[in-house]
Motif scaffolding. Structure first.
Motif, PDB file in Angstrom:
ATOM      1  N   THR A  70     -12.831  36.897 -13.399  1.00  0.00           N
ATOM      2  CA  THR A  70     -11.826  35.466 -13.178  1.00  0.00           C
ATOM      3  C   THR A  70      -9.964  35.861 -13.181  1.00  0.00           C
ATOM      4  OG1 THR A  70     -11.855  35.025 -15.760  1.00  0.00           O
ATOM      5  CG2 THR A  70     -13.416  35.069 -14.212  1.00  0.00           C
ATOM      6  N   GLN A  71      -9.097  34.392 -12.575  1.00  0.00           N
ATOM      7  CA  GLN A  71      -8.024  34.188 -12.610  1.00  0.00           C
ATOM      8  C   GLN A  71      -7.369  34.283 -14.075  1.00  0.00           C
ATOM      9  OE1 GLN A  71      -6.536  31.223 -10.466  1.00  0.00           O
ATOM     10  NE2 GLN A  71      -4.567  31.091 -11.442  1.00  0.00           N
ATOM     11  N   VAL A  72      -7.824  33.640 -14.790  1.00  0.00           N
ATOM     12  CA  VAL A  72      -7.676  33.905 -16.420  1.00  0.00           C
ATOM     13  C   VAL A  72      -8.033  35.002 -17.373  1.00  0.00           C
ATOM     14  CG1 VAL A  72      -8.644  32.508 -18.762  1.00  0.00           C
ATOM     15  CG2 VAL A  72      -8.664  31.696 -16.997  1.00  0.00           C
ATOM     16  N   THR A  73      -8.859  35.890 -16.957  1.00  0.00           N
ATOM     17  CA  THR A  73      -9.267  37.299 -17.438  1.00  0.00           C
ATOM     18  C   THR A  73      -7.696  38.295 -16.289  1.00  0.00           C
ATOM     19  OG1 THR A  73     -11.828  36.809 -18.219  1.00  0.00           O
ATOM     20  CG2 THR A  73     -10.940  38.571 -17.975  1.00  0.00           C
ATOM     21  N   LEU A  74      -8.099  38.329 -15.768  1.00  0.00           N
ATOM     22  CA  LEU A  74      -6.570  39.300 -15.425  1.00  0.00           C
ATOM     23  C   LEU A  74      -5.314  38.717 -15.602  1.00  0.00           C
ATOM     24  CD1 LEU A  74      -6.400  41.097 -12.607  1.00  0.00           C
ATOM     25  CD2 LEU A  74      -6.185  39.097 -10.823  1.00  0.00           C
ATOM     26  N   THR A  75      -4.708  37.575 -16.150  1.00  0.00           N
ATOM     27  CA  THR A  75      -3.745  37.152 -16.676  1.00  0.00           C
ATOM     28  C   THR A  75      -3.902  37.932 -17.941  1.00  0.00           C
ATOM     29  OG1 THR A  75      -3.854  34.961 -15.133  1.00  0.00           O
ATOM     30  CG2 THR A  75      -2.266  35.441 -16.920  1.00  0.00           C
ATOM     31  N   LYS A  76      -4.534  37.389 -18.676  1.00  0.00           N
ATOM     32  CA  LYS A  76      -4.916  38.067 -20.223  1.00  0.00           C
ATOM     33  C   LYS A  76      -4.921  38.877 -20.339  1.00  0.00           C
ATOM     34  CE  LYS A  76      -7.578  37.786 -24.495  1.00  0.00           C
ATOM     35  NZ  LYS A  76      -8.043  39.060 -24.239  1.00  0.00           N
ATOM     36  N   ASN A  77      -5.437  40.396 -19.299  1.00  0.00           N
ATOM     37  CA  ASN A  77      -5.444  41.882 -19.404  1.00  0.00           C
ATOM     38  C   ASN A  77      -3.961  42.275 -19.028  1.00  0.00           C
ATOM     39  OD1 ASN A  77      -7.874  43.010 -19.383  1.00  0.00           O
ATOM     40  ND2 ASN A  77      -8.404  41.318 -19.435  1.00  0.00           N
ATOM     41  N   LEU A  78      -3.551  40.986 -17.571  1.00  0.00           N
ATOM     42  CA  LEU A  78      -2.016  42.119 -17.043  1.00  0.00           C
ATOM     43  C   LEU A  78      -0.925  41.615 -18.595  1.00  0.00           C
ATOM     44  CD1 LEU A  78      -2.613  40.888 -13.675  1.00  0.00           C
ATOM     45  CD2 LEU A  78      -1.982  43.150 -14.816  1.00  0.00           C
ATOM     46  N   ARG A  79      -0.696  40.486 -19.149  1.00  0.00           N
ATOM     47  CA  ARG A  79       0.079  39.888 -20.411  1.00  0.00           C
ATOM     48  C   ARG A  79      -0.209  40.737 -21.220  1.00  0.00           C
ATOM     49  NH1 ARG A  79      -0.813  33.586 -20.283  1.00  0.00           N
ATOM     50  NH2 ARG A  79       0.951  33.111 -18.459  1.00  0.00           N
ATOM     51  N   GLU A  80      -1.069  41.454 -21.127  1.00  0.00           N
ATOM     52  CA  GLU A  80      -1.269  42.344 -22.483  1.00  0.00           C
ATOM     53  C   GLU A  80      -0.937  44.109 -22.426  1.00  0.00           C
ATOM     54  OE1 GLU A  80      -6.074  40.688 -24.760  1.00  0.00           O
ATOM     55  OE2 GLU A  80      -5.817  42.464 -22.992  1.00  0.00           O
ATOM     56  N   LEU A  81      -1.351  43.956 -21.491  1.00  0.00           N
ATOM     57  CA  LEU A  81      -0.729  45.867 -21.435  1.00  0.00           C
ATOM     58  C   LEU A  81       0.931  45.732 -20.401  1.00  0.00           C
ATOM     59  CD1 LEU A  81      -3.668  46.123 -18.138  1.00  0.00           C
ATOM     60  CD2 LEU A  81      -2.495  47.580 -20.058  1.00  0.00           C
ATOM     61  N   GLU A  82       1.142  44.175 -20.157  1.00  0.00           N
ATOM     62  CA  GLU A  82       3.125  43.830 -20.673  1.00  0.00           C
ATOM     63  C   GLU A  82       3.367  44.143 -21.437  1.00  0.00           C
ATOM     64  OE1 GLU A  82       5.888  40.770 -18.182  1.00  0.00           O
ATOM     65  OE2 GLU A  82       4.288  40.023 -18.658  1.00  0.00           O
ATOM     66  N   ALA A  83       2.700  43.314 -22.232  1.00  0.00           N
ATOM     67  CA  ALA A  83       2.779  43.447 -23.704  1.00  0.00           C
ATOM     68  C   ALA A  83       3.226  44.964 -24.455  1.00  0.00           C
ATOM     69  CB  ALA A  83       2.640  42.784 -24.468  1.00  0.00           C
ATOM     70  N   ASP A  84       1.837  45.655 -24.097  1.00  0.00           N
ATOM     71  CA  ASP A  84       2.225  47.111 -24.470  1.00  0.00           C
ATOM     72  C   ASP A  84       3.413  47.806 -23.811  1.00  0.00           C
ATOM     73  OD1 ASP A  84       0.623  45.914 -26.681  1.00  0.00           O
ATOM     74  OD2 ASP A  84      -1.399  46.683 -25.384  1.00  0.00           O
ATOM     75  N   GLY A  85       3.639  47.454 -22.643  1.00  0.00           N
ATOM     76  CA  GLY A  85       4.794  48.664 -22.032  1.00  0.00           C
ATOM     77  C   GLY A  85       4.125  49.143 -21.118  1.00  0.00           C
ATOM     78  N   ILE A  86       2.756  49.475 -20.687  1.00  0.00           N
ATOM     79  CA  ILE A  86       2.220  49.890 -19.809  1.00  0.00           C
ATOM     80  C   ILE A  86       2.632  49.332 -17.827  1.00  0.00           C
ATOM     81  CG2 ILE A  86      -0.328  50.457 -18.937  1.00  0.00           C
ATOM     82  CD1 ILE A  86       0.817  51.527 -21.691  1.00  0.00           C
ATOM     83  N   VAL A  87       2.971  48.045 -17.531  1.00  0.00           N
ATOM     84  CA  VAL A  87       2.850  47.477 -17.105  1.00  0.00           C
ATOM     85  C   VAL A  87       4.303  46.253 -16.627  1.00  0.00           C
ATOM     86  CG1 VAL A  87       2.467  45.404 -15.085  1.00  0.00           C
ATOM     87  CG2 VAL A  87       0.664  46.781 -16.320  1.00  0.00           C
ATOM     88  N   ILE A  88       4.852  46.385 -15.408  1.00  0.00           N
ATOM     89  CA  ILE A  88       5.876  45.259 -15.048  1.00  0.00           C
ATOM     90  C   ILE A  88       5.465  44.184 -14.887  1.00  0.00           C
ATOM     91  CG2 ILE A  88       8.049  45.945 -13.706  1.00  0.00           C
ATOM     92  CD1 ILE A  88       7.960  48.890 -14.741  1.00  0.00           C
ATOM     93  N   ARG A  89       6.167  43.610 -15.210  1.00  0.00           N
ATOM     94  CA  ARG A  89       5.809  42.130 -13.813  1.00  0.00           C
ATOM     95  C   ARG A  89       7.178  41.277 -13.354  1.00  0.00           C
ATOM     96  NH1 ARG A  89       6.340  36.153 -15.121  1.00  0.00           N
ATOM     97  NH2 ARG A  89       4.500  35.098 -13.905  1.00  0.00           N
ATOM     98  N   THR A  90       6.840  41.719 -12.197  1.00  0.00           N
ATOM     99  CA  THR A  90       8.278  41.405 -11.411  1.00  0.00           C
ATOM    100  C   THR A  90       8.595  40.235 -10.602  1.00  0.00           C
ATOM    101  OG1 THR A  90       8.470  43.539 -11.212  1.00  0.00           O
ATOM    102  CG2 THR A  90      10.226  42.403  -9.960  1.00  0.00           C
ATOM    103  N   VAL A  91       9.325  39.219 -10.851  1.00  0.00           N
ATOM    104  CA  VAL A  91       9.139  37.456 -10.434  1.00  0.00           C
ATOM    105  C   VAL A  91       9.759  37.644  -9.212  1.00  0.00           C
ATOM    106  CG1 VAL A  91       9.551  35.081 -10.215  1.00  0.00           C
ATOM    107  CG2 VAL A  91       8.068  36.755 -12.602  1.00  0.00           C
ATOM    108  N   PHE A  92       9.957  37.221  -7.963  1.00  0.00           N
ATOM    109  CA  PHE A  92      10.862  37.746  -6.711  1.00  0.00           C
ATOM    110  C   PHE A  92      11.489  36.249  -6.502  1.00  0.00           C
ATOM    111  CE2 PHE A  92       8.843  41.325  -6.256  1.00  0.00           C
ATOM    112  CZ  PHE A  92       9.582  42.174  -5.415  1.00  0.00           C
TER     113      PHE A  92
END
Length: 134
Positions: A70-92
């Motif tokens: 789901t959109q909520v689950t994907l958002t939550k997981n991406l935020r956790e991965l970003e907070a843990d330094g695994i993923v970078i979120r780039t906003v254009f």
């Protein structure tokens, strides 16, 4: 708290002292495998990381690539991965806004682990097919 605060909160009891400082009491059973499970384990994170392996991916693309999330689950997981330094979120700065997710250099270090898990999964699948059902 530092960039790795999301992980630390999961492993340590963090209390606020009377002087406003944080006191960390480590849990003796926090083994490295527990770190792996909490940071990149679970149902969705390995799959998210797998699709980020080839390069930056937009949120909508990840939604299409991962059936059942789901959109909520994907958002939550991406935020956790970003907070843990695994993923970078780039906003254009575009209209409509474009957001891409990619792996950090450290995030890329997870692939030998995921490759080994994938190979084990294939072996397990073959093993289960060879065992006659009772």
């Amino acid at each position: 708290m530092a960039k790795n605060g999301a992980v630390l909160k999961k492993f340590y009891r963090i209390k606020k002292c009377t002087n406003g400082e944080m006191a960390i009491n480590s849990e003796s059973d926090a083994l490295p495998i527990h770190v792996y499970i909490r940071v990149i384990g679970g149902k969705w994170k390995p799959e998210i990381l797998w699709f980020l392996r080839k390069g930056p991916v937009r949120f909508g693309e990840l939604m299409k690539l991962i059936p059942g999330i789901t959109q909520v689950t994907l958002t939550k997981n991406l935020r956790e991965l970003e907070a843990d330094g695994i993923v970078i979120r780039t906003v254009f700065p575009e209209i409509p806004p474009r957001v891409e997710y990619s792996l950090t250099e450290f995030g890329e270090s997870v692939f030998p682990v995921l490759d080994a898990i994938s190979a084990w999964g294939r072996r397990f699948f073959r093993y289960k097919k060879e065992i006659p059902e009772e």
